[in-house]
Design a protein around this motif. Structure first.
Motif, PDB file in Angstrom:
ATOM      1  N   LEU A  23      15.543   7.699   0.314  1.00  0.00           N
ATOM      2  CA  LEU A  23      14.178   8.200   0.169  1.00  0.00           C
ATOM      3  C   LEU A  23      14.088   9.709   0.359  1.00  0.00           C
ATOM      4  O   LEU A  23      13.113  10.331  -0.066  1.00  0.00           O
ATOM      5  N   ALA A  24      15.099  10.311   0.945  1.00  0.00           N
ATOM      6  CA  ALA A  24      15.096  11.762   1.170  1.00  0.00           C
ATOM      7  C   ALA A  24      15.105  12.550  -0.140  1.00  0.00           C
ATOM      8  O   ALA A  24      14.759  13.733  -0.152  1.00  0.00           O
ATOM      9  N   SER A  25      15.457  11.902  -1.244  1.00  0.00           N
ATOM     10  CA  SER A  25      15.496  12.617  -2.530  1.00  0.00           C
ATOM     11  C   SER A  25      14.135  12.676  -3.213  1.00  0.00           C
ATOM     12  O   SER A  25      14.006  13.281  -4.269  1.00  0.00           O
ATOM     13  N   GLY A  50       2.774   8.984   4.698  1.00  0.00           N
ATOM     14  CA  GLY A  50       4.065   8.831   5.351  1.00  0.00           C
ATOM     15  C   GLY A  50       4.899   7.894   4.506  1.00  0.00           C
ATOM     16  O   GLY A  50       4.422   7.331   3.524  1.00  0.00           O
ATOM     17  N   TYR A  51       6.092   7.689   4.902  1.00  0.00           N
ATOM     18  CA  TYR A  51       7.003   6.889   4.087  1.00  0.00           C
ATOM     19  C   TYR A  51       7.101   5.439   4.553  1.00  0.00           C
ATOM     20  O   TYR A  51       7.815   4.657   3.957  1.00  0.00           O
ATOM     21  N   TRP A  70       0.829  -1.207   0.000  1.00  0.00           N
ATOM     22  CA  TRP A  70       0.000   0.000   0.000  1.00  0.00           C
ATOM     23  C   TRP A  70       0.863   1.258   0.000  1.00  0.00           C
ATOM     24  O   TRP A  70       0.571   2.239   0.681  1.00  0.00           O
ATOM     25  N   ALA A  71       1.929   1.238  -0.775  1.00  0.00           N
ATOM     26  CA  ALA A  71       2.871   2.359  -0.836  1.00  0.00           C
ATOM     27  C   ALA A  71       2.479   3.363  -1.911  1.00  0.00           C
ATOM     28  O   ALA A  71       3.310   4.103  -2.410  1.00  0.00           O
ATOM     29  N   ILE A  72       1.204   3.367  -2.256  1.00  0.00           N
ATOM     30  CA  ILE A  72       0.706   4.237  -3.318  1.00  0.00           C
ATOM     31  C   ILE A  72      -0.482   5.010  -2.764  1.00  0.00           C
ATOM     32  O   ILE A  72      -1.386   4.425  -2.189  1.00  0.00           O
ATOM     33  N   GLN A  73      -0.481   6.298  -2.944  1.00  0.00           N
ATOM     34  CA  GLN A  73      -1.649   7.098  -2.578  1.00  0.00           C
ATOM     35  C   GLN A  73      -2.223   7.657  -3.870  1.00  0.00           C
ATOM     36  O   GLN A  73      -2.785   6.925  -4.646  1.00  0.00           O
ATOM     37  N   CYS A  74      -2.006   8.936  -4.135  1.00  0.00           N
ATOM     38  CA  CYS A  74      -2.548   9.508  -5.382  1.00  0.00           C
ATOM     39  C   CYS A  74      -1.798   8.983  -6.597  1.00  0.00           C
ATOM     40  O   CYS A  74      -2.321   8.959  -7.691  1.00  0.00           O
ATOM     41  N   ILE A 117       6.377   2.808   1.944  1.00  0.00           N
ATOM     42  CA  ILE A 117       7.425   2.771   0.919  1.00  0.00           C
ATOM     43  C   ILE A 117       8.644   2.033   1.460  1.00  0.00           C
ATOM     44  O   ILE A 117       9.227   1.179   0.785  1.00  0.00           O
ATOM     45  N   LYS A 118       9.011   2.324   2.699  1.00  0.00           N
ATOM     46  CA  LYS A 118      10.137   1.616   3.336  1.00  0.00           C
ATOM     47  C   LYS A 118       9.838   0.120   3.418  1.00  0.00           C
ATOM     48  O   LYS A 118      10.719  -0.709   3.160  1.00  0.00           O
ATOM     49  N   ASP A 119       8.604  -0.223   3.779  1.00  0.00           N
ATOM     50  CA  ASP A 119       8.222  -1.640   3.854  1.00  0.00           C
ATOM     51  C   ASP A 119       8.340  -2.315   2.491  1.00  0.00           C
ATOM     52  O   ASP A 119       8.784  -3.464   2.398  1.00  0.00           O
ATOM     53  N   ALA A 120       7.963  -1.616   1.434  1.00  0.00           N
ATOM     54  CA  ALA A 120       8.072  -2.167   0.086  1.00  0.00           C
ATOM     55  C   ALA A 120       9.539  -2.447  -0.267  1.00  0.00           C
ATOM     56  O   ALA A 120       9.868  -3.518  -0.780  1.00  0.00           O
ATOM     57  N   VAL A 121      10.401  -1.482   0.026  1.00  0.00           N
ATOM     58  CA  VAL A 121      11.836  -1.665  -0.253  1.00  0.00           C
ATOM     59  C   VAL A 121      12.389  -2.832   0.559  1.00  0.00           C
ATOM     60  O   VAL A 121      13.090  -3.700   0.023  1.00  0.00           O
TER      61      VAL A 121
END
Length: 164
Positions: A133-135, A142-143, A99-103, A146-150
């Motif tokens: 991810l800071a870039s 929140g991130y 669920w690392a996707i919102q819009c 995304i971190k979980d996906a990586v």
């Protein structure tokens, strides 16, 4: 290969997603606009257009780069990978699964950046993931997802390379 009939424009060949593409560019054209307007590759998104958000991230010779800051002419002899070139990347499925996707506007930039991270640092720890991810910016979530996906892709790659 660079040819020109019009002194303000040049015909160049770009190596994108494993294929050679012709594009007619001005010396001031950014890679972001060339990809979108001439090659029809729209995963890299125009957002801040000053290198702050990462929505336009592509991989140039293995390094994630903001295509809004890259001049097309500088990438002529380099290998460019866009999100369209990552169709078989486990990162895309991991983003869905976690669920690392919102819009979705920033998603392709994150996936492209995270793909480079996983390829370059298969043993990345939480601090390195945070640094990479800071870039990229996401204003919708929140991130953590995304971190979980990586992390899920890093675990999968580690499991595939571990001896039985």
């Amino acid at each position: 290969m660079i040819m020109s009939n019009d002194k303000s424009k040049k015909l160049v060949q770009l190596h994108v997603n494993g294929k050679t593409h012709d594009a007619t560019i001005r010396s001031a054209d950014t890679l972001l606009h060339t990809l979108r307007e001439q090659l029809g590759l729209t995963a890299a998104k125009p957002a801040c257009e000053n290198g702050d958000c990462g929505a336009c991230t592509v991989i140039i010779d293995g390094q994630p780069m903001h295509s809004c800051l890259s001049l097309t002419i500088e990438t002529v002899h380099q290998s460019i990978t866009t999100n369209e070139g990552l169709l078989d990347s486990p990162l895309q499925q991991a983003f869905v699964d976690n669920w690392a996707i919102q819009c979705g506007y920033c998603t392709s930039g994150f996936i492209t950046n995270c793909h480079a991270l996983v390829e370059q640092h298969p043993d990345a720890d939480a601090a390195l993931i945070d640094e990479w991810l800071a870039s990229n910016l996401c204003r919708c979530t929140g991130y953590q997802e995304i971190k979980d996906a990586v992390k899920s892709v890093l675990r999968m790659k580690k499991d595939q390379t571990s001896p039985l």
